[in-house]
Write a protein that holds these residues in place. Structure first.
Motif, PDB file in Angstrom:
ATOM      1  N   LEU A 163      31.082 -39.139  25.773  1.00  0.00           N
ATOM      2  CA  LEU A 163      31.964 -39.208  24.579  1.00  0.00           C
ATOM      3  C   LEU A 163      31.278 -38.757  23.281  1.00  0.00           C
ATOM      4  N   GLU A 164      31.825 -38.103  22.141  1.00  0.00           N
ATOM      5  CA  GLU A 164      31.111 -37.513  21.188  1.00  0.00           C
ATOM      6  C   GLU A 164      30.928 -38.624  19.938  1.00  0.00           C
ATOM      7  N   ARG A 165      30.976 -39.701  20.221  1.00  0.00           N
ATOM      8  CA  ARG A 165      30.623 -40.838  19.229  1.00  0.00           C
ATOM      9  C   ARG A 165      31.475 -40.851  17.914  1.00  0.00           C
ATOM     10  N   ARG A 166      32.916 -40.327  18.300  1.00  0.00           N
ATOM     11  CA  ARG A 166      33.932 -40.161  17.069  1.00  0.00           C
ATOM     12  C   ARG A 166      34.893 -41.346  17.620  1.00  0.00           C
ATOM     13  N   LEU A 167      34.948 -42.203  16.635  1.00  0.00           N
ATOM     14  CA  LEU A 167      35.892 -43.530  16.895  1.00  0.00           C
ATOM     15  C   LEU A 167      36.863 -43.031  15.662  1.00  0.00           C
ATOM     16  N   ILE A 246      37.331 -42.581  21.121  1.00  0.00           N
ATOM     17  CA  ILE A 246      37.540 -44.018  21.060  1.00  0.00           C
ATOM     18  C   ILE A 246      38.530 -44.653  20.038  1.00  0.00           C
ATOM     19  N   LEU A 247      39.440 -45.285  20.634  1.00  0.00           N
ATOM     20  CA  LEU A 247      40.227 -46.023  19.515  1.00  0.00           C
ATOM     21  C   LEU A 247      39.892 -47.436  19.433  1.00  0.00           C
ATOM     22  N   LEU A 248      39.467 -47.939  18.281  1.00  0.00           N
ATOM     23  CA  LEU A 248      39.507 -49.355  17.928  1.00  0.00           C
ATOM     24  C   LEU A 248      40.769 -49.882  17.501  1.00  0.00           C
ATOM     25  N   ASN A 249      41.422 -50.864  18.203  1.00  0.00           N
ATOM     26  CA  ASN A 249      42.422 -51.650  17.683  1.00  0.00           C
ATOM     27  C   ASN A 249      41.999 -53.249  17.718  1.00  0.00           C
ATOM     28  N   THR A 250      41.868 -53.409  16.206  1.00  0.00           N
ATOM     29  CA  THR A 250      41.265 -54.561  15.794  1.00  0.00           C
ATOM     30  C   THR A 250      42.212 -55.977  15.479  1.00  0.00           C
ATOM     31  N   LEU A 307      29.736 -45.501  25.463  1.00  0.00           N
ATOM     32  CA  LEU A 307      28.933 -44.457  25.045  1.00  0.00           C
ATOM     33  C   LEU A 307      28.005 -44.372  26.016  1.00  0.00           C
ATOM     34  N   ARG A 308      27.726 -45.241  26.922  1.00  0.00           N
ATOM     35  CA  ARG A 308      26.477 -44.926  27.810  1.00  0.00           C
ATOM     36  C   ARG A 308      26.930 -44.857  29.281  1.00  0.00           C
TER      37      ARG A 308
END
Length: 348
Positions: A163-167, A246-250, A307-308
């Motif tokens: 992953l490219e650290r793009r959220l 990554i999608l964050l759904n909060t 990410l890991r």
């Protein structure tokens, strides 16, 4: 000569005024593509004007539709369903109720008689998730589950591995969707992964949430990490998703959000709260990672796991796409047509 099938769709059609495009707008297009005559209401901004327009449209075109489909939401929006359905009964038009919103079960517990009366007045009641069907099972007739539809052809699937650290966060700026949680998560994750970027996309619902988000970004010192983009037009959503991993759904309250299904269709790794119907949509560890509502550390830990671990990321990405395929309009519209045809036959 076969008579053209016709339906009145009552819901929100506000994308022309900057609102997020709703499922009802896509459904109207899909039905027209299949030869239906579709009358819609309302595209009028402002709640009083919208209700009046819904009632006026229901009356004015009463001779041009055989049946109706009425969206039902909690809160003040519940009034439009009550008002329109009362008029439809006077006109002798059968209707299906389409239940929406993760807050509807709580509303039903607060106003059980109103909800029971409305549900029992309909010829058919549907909802987009088993969560709502189960939660509202005691408030009227049987509820049929017909999921929200998505045009999968609009979304390019890309398997996420490293992953490219793009959220990305893609909801409305409203307290129910808790974008402040996403900011806190980004601040935690950025300590271990400098260069992380979180983009917040959504319309401002003017309840003070957007202002609180902007203050929190400044307080946490993550103005270079978190970007507030604001509204994204429907045509731009696939590009936003394609440029994220990554999608964050909060959400604090939720049902079966189309934004999450669209992200799954694109192959994003989903990290979400387990609010409402989300656990029916996503199996934790299979199509996404689920955490407790409001738990910033747990959500940050889930992002760090992704990410890991390229293995975990690719597994969730592939499974999410496979799950999303069930929601393509090609599967959903025939179910809706069958319900509407049944209402039209009953009317005839």
């Amino acid at each position: 000569m076969t008579q053209q099938r016709s339906v009145l769709l009552i819901g929100t059609f506000l994308s022309a005024f900057g609102g997020r495009r709703g499922v009802s707008e896509d459904l109207a297009e899909e039905l027209r593509r299949r030869g239906w005559k579709v009358i819609t209401a309302s595209a009028r901004p402002g709640r009083p004007g919208r209700i009046l327009d819904m009632l006026a449209t229901t009356w004015r075109y009463r001779g041009q539709y055989a049946c109706a489909s009425v969206e039902v939401y909690s809160g003040p929006a519940f009034i439009w369903a009550e008002a329109v359905c009362s008029l439809l009964r006077i006109l002798g038009r059968p209707y299906v109720l389409v239940l929406h919103g993760g807050n509807l079960p709580a509303f039903a517990r607060q106003w059980p008689r109103r909800v029971r009366r409305l549900l029992n007045s309909a010829a058919v009641v549907t909802c987009p998730s088993q969560f709502l069907a189960t939660a509202l099972a005691g408030f009227g007739r049987e509820i049929r589950v017909i999921p929200n539809g998505v045009d999968l052809g609009r979304f390019r699937f890309r398997l996420r591995r490293t992953l490219e650290r793009r959220l990305v966060w893609l909801r409305a700026f409203h307290r129910l969707y808790d974008p402040e949680l996403a900011v806190r998560v980004a601040a935690i994750v950025a300590r271990s992964f400098p260069g992380l970027r979180l983009t917040l996309c959504g319309v401002d619902k003017h309840d003070g949430t957007l202002e609180r988000v902007e203050r929190l970004i400044a307080e946490l010192g993550v103005d270079g990490t978190v970007i507030v983009r604001g509204p994204v037009p429907r045509a731009g959503v696939p590009e936003v998703l394609d440029g994220s991993d990554i999608l964050l759904n909060t959400a604090r309250v939720d049902n079966t959000p189309v934004s999450v299904i669209e992200a799954m269709a694109s192959g994003l790794c989903i990290v979400s709260t387990s609010a409402g119907g989300l656990s029916y949509l996503i199996e934790d560890g299979r199509e996404g990672l689920l955490v407790r509502v409001g738990d910033a550390q747990a959500m940050a830990d889930a992002v760090l796991r992704l990410l890991r671990s390229a293995e975990l990321a690719s597994k969730l990405s592939a499974n999410a796409r496979h799950r999303a395929m069930c929601f393509d309009w090609s599967h959903i519209v025939p179910e809706i047509e069958a319900v509407l045809d049944g209402l039209g036959t009953a009317q005839g």
